[in-house]
Motif scaffolding. Structure first.
Motif, PDB file in Angstrom:
ATOM      1  N   PRO A 168       0.695  -1.247   0.005  1.00 13.15           N
ATOM      2  CA  PRO A 168       0.000  -0.061  -0.031  1.00 13.15           C
ATOM      3  C   PRO A 168       0.884   1.164   0.111  1.00 13.15           C
ATOM      4  CG  PRO A 168      -1.006  -1.360   1.781  1.00 13.15           C
ATOM      5  CD  PRO A 168       0.349  -2.201   1.350  1.00 13.15           C
ATOM      6  N   ILE A 169       1.979   1.113   0.718  1.00 10.33           N
ATOM      7  CA  ILE A 169       2.906   2.306   0.750  1.00 10.33           C
ATOM      8  C   ILE A 169       3.505   2.904  -0.719  1.00 10.33           C
ATOM      9  CG2 ILE A 169       4.666   3.476   1.825  1.00 10.33           C
ATOM     10  CD1 ILE A 169       2.359   2.665   3.767  1.00 10.33           C
ATOM     11  N   LEU A 170       3.917   1.581  -1.364  1.00 11.34           N
ATOM     12  CA  LEU A 170       4.478   1.896  -2.666  1.00 11.34           C
ATOM     13  C   LEU A 170       3.361   2.316  -3.596  1.00 11.34           C
ATOM     14  CD1 LEU A 170       7.340  -0.887  -2.322  1.00 11.34           C
ATOM     15  CD2 LEU A 170       7.490   1.394  -2.987  1.00 11.34           C
ATOM     16  N   ASP A 171       2.129   1.673  -3.299  1.00 10.98           N
ATOM     17  CA  ASP A 171       1.306   1.943  -4.222  1.00 10.98           C
ATOM     18  C   ASP A 171       0.697   3.545  -4.477  1.00 10.98           C
ATOM     19  OD1 ASP A 171       0.644  -0.746  -5.283  1.00 10.98           O
ATOM     20  OD2 ASP A 171      -1.069  -1.030  -3.876  1.00 10.98           O
ATOM     21  N   ASN A 172       0.724   4.102  -3.143  1.00  6.05           N
ATOM     22  CA  ASN A 172       0.495   5.419  -2.781  1.00  6.05           C
ATOM     23  C   ASN A 172       1.497   6.360  -3.775  1.00  6.05           C
ATOM     24  OD1 ASN A 172      -1.995   5.054  -1.613  1.00  6.05           O
ATOM     25  ND2 ASN A 172      -1.313   6.254   0.526  1.00  6.05           N
ATOM     26  N   ALA A 173       2.606   5.927  -3.316  1.00 12.41           N
ATOM     27  CA  ALA A 173       4.027   6.671  -3.843  1.00 12.41           C
ATOM     28  C   ALA A 173       3.864   6.801  -5.525  1.00 12.41           C
ATOM     29  CB  ALA A 173       5.161   5.983  -3.430  1.00 12.41           C
ATOM     30  N   PHE A 174       3.530   5.705  -6.106  1.00 10.35           N
ATOM     31  CA  PHE A 174       3.389   5.579  -7.632  1.00 10.35           C
ATOM     32  C   PHE A 174       2.316   6.336  -8.039  1.00 10.35           C
ATOM     33  CE2 PHE A 174       6.839   2.679  -7.363  1.00 10.35           C
ATOM     34  CZ  PHE A 174       7.248   2.765  -8.644  1.00 10.35           C
ATOM     35  N   ARG A 175       1.236   6.179  -7.123  1.00 10.14           N
ATOM     36  CA  ARG A 175      -0.053   6.954  -7.576  1.00 10.14           C
ATOM     37  C   ARG A 175      -0.156   8.233  -7.808  1.00 10.14           C
ATOM     38  NH1 ARG A 175      -3.263   4.702  -4.091  1.00 10.14           N
ATOM     39  NH2 ARG A 175      -3.693   3.050  -5.412  1.00 10.14           N
ATOM     40  N   TYR A 176       0.573   9.170  -6.568  1.00 12.31           N
ATOM     41  CA  TYR A 176       0.599  10.495  -6.225  1.00 12.31           C
ATOM     42  C   TYR A 176       1.872  11.068  -6.943  1.00 12.31           C
ATOM     43  CZ  TYR A 176      -3.544   9.637  -3.551  1.00 12.31           C
ATOM     44  OH  TYR A 176      -4.567   9.290  -3.389  1.00 12.31           O
ATOM     45  N   ALA A 177       3.084  10.389  -7.209  1.00 11.68           N
ATOM     46  CA  ALA A 177       4.227  10.781  -7.565  1.00 11.68           C
ATOM     47  C   ALA A 177       4.329  11.748  -8.955  1.00 11.68           C
ATOM     48  CB  ALA A 177       5.356  10.036  -7.635  1.00 11.68           C
ATOM     49  N   SER A 178       4.875  12.928  -8.936  1.00 13.05           N
ATOM     50  CA  SER A 178       4.894  13.584 -10.220  1.00 13.05           C
ATOM     51  C   SER A 178       5.928  13.186 -11.172  1.00 13.05           C
ATOM     52  CB  SER A 178       5.255  15.212  -9.842  1.00 13.05           C
ATOM     53  OG  SER A 178       4.229  15.830  -9.240  1.00 13.05           O
ATOM     54  N   ALA A 179       7.111  12.761 -10.640  1.00 15.85           N
ATOM     55  CA  ALA A 179       8.124  12.281 -11.566  1.00 15.85           C
ATOM     56  C   ALA A 179       9.144  11.264 -10.888  1.00 15.85           C
ATOM     57  CB  ALA A 179       8.898  13.334 -12.138  1.00 15.85           C
ATOM     58  N   ARG A 180       8.929  11.325  -9.396  1.00 14.62           N
ATOM     59  CA  ARG A 180      10.150  10.491  -8.951  1.00 14.62           C
ATOM     60  C   ARG A 180       9.526   9.857  -7.617  1.00 14.62           C
ATOM     61  NH1 ARG A 180      15.792  11.264  -9.021  1.00 14.62           N
ATOM     62  NH2 ARG A 180      16.991  10.511  -7.358  1.00 14.62           N
ATOM     63  N   VAL A 181      10.018   8.611  -7.554  1.00 12.62           N
ATOM     64  CA  VAL A 181       9.813   7.889  -6.288  1.00 12.62           C
ATOM     65  C   VAL A 181      11.250   7.348  -5.623  1.00 12.62           C
ATOM     66  CG1 VAL A 181       8.944   5.743  -5.210  1.00 12.62           C
ATOM     67  CG2 VAL A 181       7.466   7.188  -6.897  1.00 12.62           C
ATOM     68  N   GLU A 182      11.529   7.487  -4.382  1.00 19.92           N
ATOM     69  CA  GLU A 182      12.866   7.033  -3.911  1.00 19.92           C
ATOM     70  C   GLU A 182      12.512   6.131  -2.711  1.00 19.92           C
ATOM     71  OE1 GLU A 182      14.786  10.513  -2.467  1.00 19.92           O
ATOM     72  OE2 GLU A 182      15.094  11.139  -4.621  1.00 19.92           O
ATOM     73  N   VAL A 183      13.236   4.909  -2.839  1.00 19.66           N
ATOM     74  CA  VAL A 183      13.085   3.740  -1.995  1.00 19.66           C
ATOM     75  C   VAL A 183      14.545   3.770  -1.273  1.00 19.66           C
ATOM     76  CG1 VAL A 183      12.449   1.431  -1.338  1.00 19.66           C
ATOM     77  CG2 VAL A 183      11.165   2.853  -3.103  1.00 19.66           C
ATOM     78  N   ALA A 184      14.620   3.571  -0.021  1.00 21.40           N
ATOM     79  CA  ALA A 184      15.763   3.321   0.587  1.00 21.40           C
ATOM     80  C   ALA A 184      15.485   2.503   1.823  1.00 21.40           C
ATOM     81  CB  ALA A 184      16.466   4.707   1.501  1.00 21.40           C
ATOM     82  N   VAL A 185      16.630   1.336   1.998  1.00 19.09           N
ATOM     83  CA  VAL A 185      16.607   0.303   2.748  1.00 19.09           C
ATOM     84  C   VAL A 185      17.800   0.434   3.377  1.00 19.09           C
ATOM     85  CG1 VAL A 185      16.595  -2.070   3.117  1.00 19.09           C
ATOM     86  CG2 VAL A 185      15.238  -1.422   1.113  1.00 19.09           C
ATOM     87  N   GLU A 186      17.704   0.440   5.107  1.00 19.43           N
ATOM     88  CA  GLU A 186      18.732   0.600   6.241  1.00 19.43           C
ATOM     89  C   GLU A 186      18.466  -0.297   6.982  1.00 19.43           C
ATOM     90  OE1 GLU A 186      17.897   4.755   6.623  1.00 19.43           O
ATOM     91  OE2 GLU A 186      19.850   5.142   5.767  1.00 19.43           O
ATOM     92  N   SER A 187      19.547  -0.665   7.820  1.00 24.09           N
ATOM     93  CA  SER A 187      19.511  -1.644   8.564  1.00 24.09           C
ATOM     94  C   SER A 187      20.441  -1.352   9.745  1.00 24.09           C
ATOM     95  CB  SER A 187      19.524  -3.072   8.132  1.00 24.09           C
ATOM     96  OG  SER A 187      20.743  -3.410   7.687  1.00 24.09           O
ATOM     97  N   ASP A 188      20.136  -1.847  11.180  1.00 26.35           N
ATOM     98  CA  ASP A 188      21.075  -1.869  12.070  1.00 26.35           C
ATOM     99  C   ASP A 188      20.778  -3.264  12.907  1.00 26.35           C
ATOM    100  OD1 ASP A 188      18.829  -1.482  13.867  1.00 26.35           O
ATOM    101  OD2 ASP A 188      19.310   0.860  13.806  1.00 26.35           O
ATOM    102  N   ALA A 189      21.447  -3.265  14.089  1.00 28.80           N
ATOM    103  CA  ALA A 189      21.469  -4.501  14.739  1.00 28.80           C
ATOM    104  C   ALA A 189      20.012  -5.048  15.090  1.00 28.80           C
ATOM    105  CB  ALA A 189      22.211  -4.596  15.998  1.00 28.80           C
ATOM    106  N   SER A 190      19.172  -3.822  15.362  1.00 30.00           N
ATOM    107  CA  SER A 190      17.641  -4.459  15.957  1.00 30.00           C
ATOM    108  C   SER A 190      16.569  -4.140  15.021  1.00 30.00           C
ATOM    109  CB  SER A 190      17.447  -3.197  16.948  1.00 30.00           C
ATOM    110  OG  SER A 190      17.450  -1.940  16.653  1.00 30.00           O
TER     111      SER A 190
END
Length: 221
Positions: A123-145
């Motif tokens: 649902p989050i990515l669906d919304n991003a693609f639905r309302y974006a004008s020209a750009r969508v950015e996705v970042a995956v980060e992690s730590d120990a928890s």
């Protein structure tokens, strides 16, 4: 031992949702079968439409099975998911070729089943693609928890108050859905020991967090 009175409405609600899901699975099966039959009898654009209906009903049926498992507490805490692969799988289903999609990621896994991760992110990515004008950015980060998935788009500001954004009874005037997507995604994320937050409203940025180690989970009430 009888449950406490305050527990009973929550349990009754869980039973009602389970029964409703069971009721929905039968017509979904009929829709899927009829769509597959229609696709076999037609060609060209008509066949493509039937195939889209069949695929959508199959995806909805799979989602229903997952939600039933969550409601019954059957989501295993020993499962692990590759978050980058889950992001890629959801992105592959998006249909806006006009957007510049940027993905930054590090190898990340979470103590959540793969299909549940995809159901949370969709649902989050669906919304991003639905309302974006020209750009969508996705970042995956992690730590120990935990693992964090940030999803941003350059579309208009969020059209409802932040407090209402995850309320299933509230949806924006231009929303094509029933207002359930974000609310359900957050509910599933919290069931899995994570959460979803909106960290920017001007150009929307959602942050999904999920645990790197197995949380103590319970079925949603």
């Amino acid at each position: 031992m009888r449950g406490r009175p305050q527990d009973q409405p929550s349990r009754a609600g869980g039973v009602a949702r389970t029964e409703l899901a069971h009721e929905l699975r039968t017509p979904l099966t009929v829709v899927q079968g009829e769509a597959q039959l229609g696709a076999s009898l037609h060609e060209g654009a008509d066949r493509a439409r039937f195939e889209r209906i069949a695929a959508a009903s199959q995806e909805m049926s799979a989602a229903m099975t997952l939600l039933l498992d969550v409601a019954r507490g059957r989501v295993g805490t020993d499962a692990r998911a590759d978050v980058v692969a889950a992001v890629g799988s959801v992105l592959d289903r998006q249909r806006r070729a006009d957007l510049d999609v940027q993905v930054r990621s590090v190898p990340s896994s979470v103590a959540v089943p793969q299909e549940l991760v995809e159901r949370i992110l969709t649902p989050i990515l669906d919304n991003a693609f639905r309302y974006a004008s020209a750009r969508v950015e996705v970042a995956v980060e992690s730590d120990a928890s935990e693992v964090r998935v940030s999803i941003a788009n350059d579309g208009p500001p969020v059209g409802v108050p932040v407090d209402d954004l995850f309320d299933p009874r509230v949806r924006g005037a231009d929303s094509p859905g029933a207002g359930l997507g974000l609310a359900l995604a957050r509910r599933l994320a919290r069931t899995a020991g994570g959460d979803i937050a909106l960290t920017s409203t001007e150009h929307p940025v959602f942050v999904v967090t999920m645990p790197s180690t197995a949380p103590s989970t319970k079925p949603p009430g």
